[in-house]
Design a protein around this motif. Structure first.
Motif, short mmCIF file in Angstrom:
data_model
loop_
_atom_site.label_atom_id
_atom_site.label_comp_id
_atom_site.label_asym_id
_atom_site.label_seq_id
_atom_site.Cartn_x
_atom_site.Cartn_y
_atom_site.Cartn_z
N ASP A 141 0.97 -1.35 -0.06
CA ASP A 141 -0.09 -0.15 0.00
C ASP A 141 0.81 1.35 0.05
O ASP A 141 0.34 2.56 0.05
CB ASP A 141 -0.92 0.05 1.24
CG ASP A 141 -1.98 -1.02 1.04
OD1 ASP A 141 -2.55 -1.40 0.20
OD2 ASP A 141 -2.46 -1.56 2.11
N VAL A 142 2.29 1.04 -0.10
CA VAL A 142 3.10 2.27 0.26
C VAL A 142 3.29 2.67 -1.27
O VAL A 142 3.88 2.03 -2.36
CB VAL A 142 4.32 1.86 0.75
CG1 VAL A 142 5.31 3.28 0.85
CG2 VAL A 142 4.02 1.29 2.06
N PHE A 167 2.97 12.59 -16.23
CA PHE A 167 2.87 11.38 -15.15
C PHE A 167 3.47 10.31 -15.54
O PHE A 167 3.07 9.91 -16.63
CB PHE A 167 1.49 11.55 -15.08
CG PHE A 167 0.89 10.39 -14.35
CD1 PHE A 167 1.53 9.81 -12.91
CD2 PHE A 167 0.06 9.47 -14.78
CE1 PHE A 167 1.14 8.88 -12.50
CE2 PHE A 167 -0.52 8.41 -14.02
CZ PHE A 167 0.31 7.87 -12.96
N THR A 168 4.25 9.69 -14.67
CA THR A 168 4.78 8.26 -14.81
C THR A 168 4.48 7.87 -13.77
O THR A 168 4.59 8.22 -12.59
CB THR A 168 6.36 8.54 -15.09
OG1 THR A 168 7.03 9.09 -14.17
CG2 THR A 168 6.73 9.17 -16.42
N TYR A 169 4.44 6.37 -13.89
CA TYR A 169 4.04 5.53 -12.91
C TYR A 169 5.37 4.36 -12.98
O TYR A 169 5.31 3.53 -13.85
CB TYR A 169 2.80 4.81 -12.85
CG TYR A 169 2.52 3.62 -11.91
CD1 TYR A 169 2.50 4.03 -10.27
CD2 TYR A 169 2.50 2.39 -11.85
CE1 TYR A 169 2.21 3.18 -9.65
CE2 TYR A 169 2.22 1.69 -11.13
CZ TYR A 169 1.93 1.98 -9.84
OH TYR A 169 1.83 0.93 -8.84
N ALA A 176 9.21 0.63 -3.49
CA ALA A 176 7.56 0.72 -3.60
C ALA A 176 7.61 1.52 -4.93
O ALA A 176 8.49 2.04 -5.42
CB ALA A 176 7.05 1.60 -2.30
N PRO A 177 6.40 1.46 -5.46
CA PRO A 177 6.22 2.12 -6.76
C PRO A 177 6.32 3.53 -6.55
O PRO A 177 6.22 4.32 -5.40
CB PRO A 177 4.93 1.81 -7.09
CG PRO A 177 4.53 0.57 -6.36
CD PRO A 177 5.48 0.71 -5.17
N VAL A 178 6.67 4.38 -7.76
CA VAL A 178 6.85 5.86 -7.71
C VAL A 178 5.92 6.50 -8.52
O VAL A 178 5.78 5.97 -9.80
CB VAL A 178 8.29 6.14 -8.26
CG1 VAL A 178 8.54 7.80 -8.21
CG2 VAL A 178 9.18 5.72 -7.11
N ILE A 179 5.11 7.48 -8.00
CA ILE A 179 4.47 8.29 -8.82
C ILE A 179 4.90 9.82 -8.92
O ILE A 179 5.19 10.46 -7.84
CB ILE A 179 2.78 8.44 -8.04
CG1 ILE A 179 2.40 7.22 -7.89
CG2 ILE A 179 2.13 9.31 -8.77
CD1 ILE A 179 0.98 7.18 -6.87
N MET A 218 -1.24 9.02 1.75
CA MET A 218 -0.80 7.97 0.94
C MET A 218 -1.62 7.78 -0.36
O MET A 218 -3.05 7.73 -0.30
CB MET A 218 -0.60 6.53 1.67
CG MET A 218 0.04 5.83 0.84
SD MET A 218 1.73 5.82 0.46
CE MET A 218 2.61 5.80 2.14
N PRO A 219 -1.02 7.69 -1.64
CA PRO A 219 -2.01 7.61 -2.69
C PRO A 219 -2.44 6.22 -2.84
O PRO A 219 -1.95 5.34 -2.03
CB PRO A 219 -0.91 7.85 -3.92
CG PRO A 219 0.39 8.61 -3.21
CD PRO A 219 0.22 8.39 -1.72
#
Length: 386
Positions: free
Chosen positions: A34-35, A141-143, A149-152, A52-53
């Protein structure tokens, strides 16, 4: 979507299903987190539970904190959020994007364009679909799926580093913040001295829910009125769930579909093995037409490993549950208490619970949500990365 793209996507799914017919093992899914790191240009934001997104309805949502202080200055964008008027506006000198946070939750800009995307209020923050923000305000915007953890990442022309260079430069900082954040979630050790138990028959302590437990409630849509009652109960409690729609329900209940998506709930497609590719193609088009939303969540009416494997291979997320209470739905408060006791006995951080038809769960849902809330459980929508 063009006819060519539809045929190509349907053909790919059919091929994947055919290739999966020889498989007997259901493919496992990687553990999800969830991070998320949120990065504005070249500046990673602090990790916070409150801001948190999260994924909802196939979209990523980010909080209004990205427009605070230096982050908003870097983007050149301001956000104003009124809890009294239940409105939020994101604006620059030339562009303004308005969100109504009550009722149907309308979204529109200062040029009169109306958007199907909705904002979601959680606690003292309001969350916006990041793809809409990027599109309206001409941001990149990049994911990025990276460890830990994933980066937004939201960027404008002021960003100096490419994604690759940024990840290399910021890896040490992000790893340290990730460890610090996880440590902050751990319960503090007790400082009270232990006292010996001198009773002959000590009382059994009541069951406790694992701290930070996430519960994913899943309902099947059978009639609009019942589903709307469930939505009203969930929205009033600030909780989210997943609603399973058949092709027929998507056709006849477009207002309901929009209410589900607008409330931050998840939509899943309910399909069987009769022309699964065609059903999913039509369901995807109907969801887009009704709410300008998409999903990869699929619920199979019967357990079929070959079909499930084919859907996974084609890029869909086949939903499952750890608790199937469709045979004992929330028809009363006592049923809700029974289910809560069962959830309390499980030390599982992510717990999907299938409750079956919407009409069978209207009576006891409020009691269950109250009980889970008292144990600091998070009742959230089923995610594609679960």
């Amino acid at each position: 979507m063009s006819r060519f793209r539809k045929l190509r996507r349907a053909g790919a799914l059919v091929c994947a299903l055919a290739m999966a017919l020889s498989l007997s093992v259901f493919p496992g899914r990687a553990a999800a987190t969830d991070v998320f790191f949120t990065v504005i240009n070249d500046d990673p934001m602090e990790l916070s539970q409150e801001t948190m997104p999260f994924w909802s309805g196939g979209r990523l949502y980010v909080s209004n904190a990205i427009f605070d202080g230096s982050y908003g200055d870097a983007l050149g964008i301001t956000c104003s959020y009124s809890t009294i008027k239940q409105t939020a506006v994101i604006y620059t000198i030339r562009v303004a994007l308005f969100f109504e946070l009550s009722g149907a939750g309308a979204a529109y800009d200062n040029q009169g364009r109306i958007y199907s995307e909705r904002a979601i209020v959680r606690g003292s923050y309001v969350f916006f679909p990041v793809d809409l923000i990027a599109d309206v305000f001409d941001l990149t915007f990049t994911y990025l799926r990276v460890d830990p953890a994933p980066v937004i990442r939201l960027k404008n022309s002021s960003a100096r580093l490419s994604d690759t260079v940024f990840l290399d430069a910021a890896s040490g900082l992000m790893n340290e913040r990730y460890r610090t954040y996880l440590a902050s979630l751990a319960p503090a050790p007790s400082t009270e001295p232990e006292t010996p138990d001198t009773s002959e028959e000590p009382e059994t302590p009541p069951p406790t829910v694992y701290g930070g437990q996430r519960v994913y409630l899943i309902f099947t849509v059978t009639d609009t009125e019942s589903a709307q009652r469930l939505l009203a109960t969930l929205n009033a409690a600030g909780k989210q769930a997943a609603f399973l729609f058949s092709e027929e329900q998507l056709q006849s209940g477009r207002d309901l579909v929009r209410a589900v998506v607008g409330g931050g709930h998840a939509v899943g497609f309910l399909v069987d093995d009769r022309d699964a590719a065609g059903q999913l193609e039509r369901c995807g088009d109907l969801l887009w037409e009704a709410a300008r939303a998409s999903t990869r969540l699929v619920w199979l009416e019967e357990s079929q490993s070959a079909l499930a494997a084919g859907l996974e291979e084609a890029g869909y997320c086949v939903m499952d549950c750890r608790l199937d209470y469709s045979g004992a739905p929330l028809t009363s408060a006592s049923r809700a208490s029974t289910l809560y006791a069962r959830i309390s006995s499980l030390n599982i951080s992510d717990l999907p619970v299938f409750l079956g038809q919407d009409r069978e769960n209207t009576a006891g849902l409020s009691r269950l949500l109250t009980s889970l809330d008292s144990s600091d459980c998070r009742v959230i929508a089923y995610r594609e990365t679960l």
